[in-house]
Scaffold this motif. Structure first.
Motif, PDB file in Angstrom:
ATOM      1  N   ASN A  81       3.134   0.887   4.355  1.00 57.44           N
ATOM      2  CA  ASN A  81       2.799   2.613   4.220  1.00 57.44           C
ATOM      3  C   ASN A  81       2.071   2.763   5.001  1.00 57.44           C
ATOM      4  O   ASN A  81       1.179   3.236   5.529  1.00 57.44           O
ATOM      5  N   GLU A  82       1.268   1.585   5.287  1.00 59.31           N
ATOM      6  CA  GLU A  82      -0.439   1.230   6.570  1.00 59.31           C
ATOM      7  C   GLU A  82       0.098   0.911   7.708  1.00 59.31           C
ATOM      8  O   GLU A  82      -1.042  -0.041   7.647  1.00 59.31           O
ATOM      9  N   SER A  83       1.121   1.003   8.415  1.00 65.90           N
ATOM     10  CA  SER A  83       1.652   0.155   9.544  1.00 65.90           C
ATOM     11  C   SER A  83       0.783  -0.674  10.263  1.00 65.90           C
ATOM     12  O   SER A  83       0.839  -1.436  10.508  1.00 65.90           O
ATOM     13  N   GLU A  84      -0.373   0.180  11.007  1.00 68.37           N
ATOM     14  CA  GLU A  84      -0.814  -0.348  11.688  1.00 68.37           C
ATOM     15  C   GLU A  84      -1.716  -1.171  11.941  1.00 68.37           C
ATOM     16  O   GLU A  84      -1.994  -2.265  12.112  1.00 68.37           O
ATOM     17  N   ARG A  85      -2.860  -0.712  10.268  1.00 67.45           N
ATOM     18  CA  ARG A  85      -3.710  -2.058   9.818  1.00 67.45           C
ATOM     19  C   ARG A  85      -2.609  -3.111   9.222  1.00 67.45           C
ATOM     20  O   ARG A  85      -2.854  -4.057   9.808  1.00 67.45           O
ATOM     21  N   GLU A  86      -1.560  -3.097   8.760  1.00 63.92           N
ATOM     22  CA  GLU A  86      -0.911  -4.691   8.365  1.00 63.92           C
ATOM     23  C   GLU A  86      -0.305  -4.740   9.206  1.00 63.92           C
ATOM     24  O   GLU A  86      -0.225  -6.579   8.913  1.00 63.92           O
TER      25      GLU A  86
END
Length: 727
Positions: A81-86
């Motif tokens: 859901n927090e794809s940029e960080r993950e």
């Protein structure tokens, strides 16, 4: 096989653990978190370490895996859901795991990817070599991870395989699982709103999770693979519209299916052609049945998927969650301003005092905040102190006079210098202490890791020692038992071999069939009535599933529990040709695993030499020790053979009947031709010490022998059954 499974808890992870354990493999688990997590099936050893831990190499060396499976796209440790960080964390984890794996020798590495790497879709089934395309941070991260795996395979020479799974679906247990499931998400929409929005041009292929597990295991268990990339797919395209109609059919007519046109609709179906050509596994869960199971389960547990029980936060708590960081940052400044007020009042009281006029409360105030909070708050408190000082001086002088007084600048310089220097020293001391604490924590963590790994090594060592020394299935124990065959006479070896297989595999129902060129296999010996259920003769080539496995020199396992097949079978070969077939019947389901099959292979190889030696010796007896120009065995050879059969009969390993033919020795040669025409290939004709002619009927009881007696009578020979043989 030692298997190291890497990933967070989840349905796919647990199903893989169950499958690997069922097949007799030893499963270790790397959780990806530094704390113990629940939700996993039981494994041999669990390692709670993050993917960036310095101890990964030590863990790999401790486990010494034959095979590593990284859940990759299906690892629940990553919140997409927090794809940029993950995305960055995911690529870093893949790289660190592969670098730790690279020092291993003869270890296979498998990475699970998904159909998402083909963001654009294709009008045809997508093959492994087709170009990938990322349309989000997650898909881009998966593509980068695949490229890293490809680099390790092609340039590093490592055995790395990427498996792309096509639209997984299974019975969901939570709303989160339902949202990720293409079938369950449509069903949840129907349960909530009584309608389903579906796009006819959105086409995909659903793969049931149990089938995915079987496919993954098939690739992992293979000794050799032709490629480093495989698509695991059902190969059954279905449109979203068609799937919605199937859901409507199960739920009932009150559901409406609305046709919509989505901007991201596409046809994305992975081709399973490469996998199907190399591996024999087939789809076991048809889509229609899988959809019915999911819809019925979700309908039965409607409250879980419709009546969501998410926490409703008050306005204050939502504001605190949103702006808590700001309050935490501004609090030291508010504290500074509040504390300034009493120091300002104290300074005003001491002006003109006979005893306290030389005390500088502003200096105390700045030093206090420099010592407690450091350089930043020292600077802010110095600014407030200067403002307070100037305000107090203008009680008796004008602002212009205060600005011209050089003592004012000397005092200000003193205040700022002391405050900044003390604050800087405070910050340095705090940084040194924090760094020391981190180093100590890291060393303590490494010490704990070393203790955990050492404890794991001790447990593994104890288990292996117990297997080698005490276990009945240890190699030493197996060899000591099978080598005892060398002590028996050649005529007895085949009968004792079936006893050894029974004892070593702890299976009460074992049979040995000898193979003849006619395509028939005839029973030689068996340990129980259950093992004799196929009869004395079988046309083994018509038993297709078993014959195909034995022809490829594999152990046959009756996973479908077909009553007309043994539960497990293996062959003994001579010059690449099947000579004998060992069949096991009395095995419980949980022992029908790859581990048990490997034990059967080991036992078969160890008894093979003795069995083949005895078989060749018996063949030599039949061919070379006949009466002149006849097929009648001489007395010594025939008596030894009869004695071996009767000893086996007493142990219930075989059935046999001895017939004495009433004829003169002068007519033996003429009688032989007629008698042999009425006998089977496994029956024997010979003489004994009394000079009479005898027939040994193998695997024949008295009632069956009477048929042979009547057949001989019609041919002109009187015969009778002999119950005992002369000692």
């Amino acid at each position: 096989m030692n298997v190291l499974l890497i990933g967070g808890p989840g349905s796919l992870t647990n199903r893989m653990i169950v499958k690997l354990k069922k097949e007799g493999h030893r499963v270790s688990l790397l959780t990806g978190e530094s704390y113990a997590r629940k939700g996993y099936e039981k494994v041999f050893e669990t390692y709670s370490f993050t993917y960036d831990s310095d101890s990964l190499k030590e863990i790999f060396e401790s486990v010494c895996p034959d095979c590593i499976l990284f859940m990759g796209a299906y690892d629940t440790n990553f919140n997409w859901n927090e794809s940029e960080r993950e995305a960055g964390r995911f690529i870093s984890a893949v790289m660190n795991i592969l670098l730790s794996y690279s020092v291993q020798k003869n270890t296979r590495f498998f990475f699970l990817s998904s159909d998402e790497v083909f963001g654009q879709g294709n009008s045809e089934d997508i093959k492994e070599e087709d170009a990938v395309w990322g349309d989000s941070a997650k898909t881009t991260a998966l593509i980068q991870a695949e490229e890293i795996c490809r680099d390790f395979s092609e340039n590093w020479g490592k055995d790395v395989t990427v498996l792309r799974l096509d639209h997984l679906y299974q019975i969901p247990k939570t709303i989160a699982e339902a949202i990720q499931n293409p079938c369950a998400s449509l069903c949840m929409s129907a349960l909530k709103a009584n309608y389903i929005s579906a796009d006819k041009e959105n086409i995909y292929s659903l793969l049931y999770e149990d089938d995915a597990v079987e496919f993954i295991y098939e690739v992992m268990a293979a000794k050799h693979r032709e490629y480093s990339f495989y698509h695991l797919s059902s190969g059954d395209p279905v449109s979203e519209w068609q799937l919605a109609q199937e859901i409507k059919e199960v739920l009932g007519g009150h559901i409406t299916v609305l046709e919509v046109k989505r901007a991201d609709s596409r046809r994305r179906v992975l081709s399973n052609e490469r996998f199907s050509e190399e591996f024999p596994s087939k789809i076991r869960h048809e889509r229609e049945e899988g959809v019915k199971k999911i819809v019925k389960y979700m309908k039965k547990n409607r409250a879980v998927f419709v009546d969501e029980t998410e926490e409703k936060l008050s306005l204050g708590k939502r504001m605190l969650r949103q702006f808590g960081w700001f309050l935490k940052a501004i609090f030291p400044f508010l504290e500074n301003m509040v504390c300034f007020i009493p120091f300002f009042m104290l300074n005003n009281r001491t002006v003109g005092s006979q005893y306290f006029s030389r005390l500088d409360f502003y200096l105390f105030y700045v030093l206090l905040f420099a010592i407690v909070h450091g350089q930043h708050q020292a600077l802010f408190s110095a600014v407030l102190a200067v403002c307070g000082y100037l305000f107090r001086q203008m009680y008796t002088r004008s602002g212009f006079e205060v600005m011209l007084d050089y003592t004012t600048y000397v005092w200000m310089a003193q205040l700022f210098i002391l405050g900044l220097v003390v604050g800087y020293m405070r910050d340095q001391i705090r940084d040194i202490r924090q760094e020391s604490a981190e180093i100590q924590e890291n060393l303590n963590h490494q010490l704990g890791d070393i203790k955990d790994i050492n404890n794991s090594n001790v447990r593994v060592k104890d288990v292996l020692e117990q297997q080698v020394v005490d276990q009945k299935d240890s190699i030493g124990k197996i060899y000591s038992i099978t080598s005892s065959l060398e002590r028996y006479m050649p005529e007895e070896v085949l009968f004792h071999a079936v006893e050894i297989v029974r004892d070593l595999l702890n299976c009460p129902d074992v049979a040995i069939y000898t193979v003849h060129h006619s395509g028939y296999a005839r029973m030689f010996s068996a340990t129980s009535e259950q093992a004799r259920k196929l009869g004395n003769s079988i046309l083994y080539q018509d038993m297709t599933d078993m014959y195909e496995a034995l022809k490829e020199q594999r152990v046959y396992i009756n996973r479908n529990l077909d009553a007309s097949y043994p539960l497990m079978a293996n062959a003994i070969y001579d010059n690449e040709e099947i000579q004998m077939i060992l069949m096991l019947w009395g095995l419980p389901w949980e022992r029908m695993t790859l581990g048990e099959a490997n034990r059967l292979v080991v036992v078969s190889y160890l008894i093979q030499n003795a069995v083949l030696r005895a078989n060749r010796y018996l063949a030599a007896l039949e061919e070379r020790r006949y009466l002149a120009d006849t097929k009648i065995l001489e007395a010594e050879a025939f008596t030894s053979l009869v004695q071996a059969y009767y000893n086996a009969k007493k142990k219930n390993l075989t059935e046999c009947t001895l017939l004495r033919i009433e004829c003169d020795s002068a007519t033996f040669k003429r009688s032989e031709e007629i008698l042999l025409d009425n006998l089977r290939q496994t029956d024997y004709l010979g003489t004994m010490d009394d000079g009479k002619l005898y027939v040994l009927l193998s695997n024949t009881v008295k009632t069956e022998a009477q048929i042979v007696v009547n057949r001989f009578m019609k041919a002109g020979f009187n015969s009778r059954i002999i119950d005992r043989i002369a000692r």
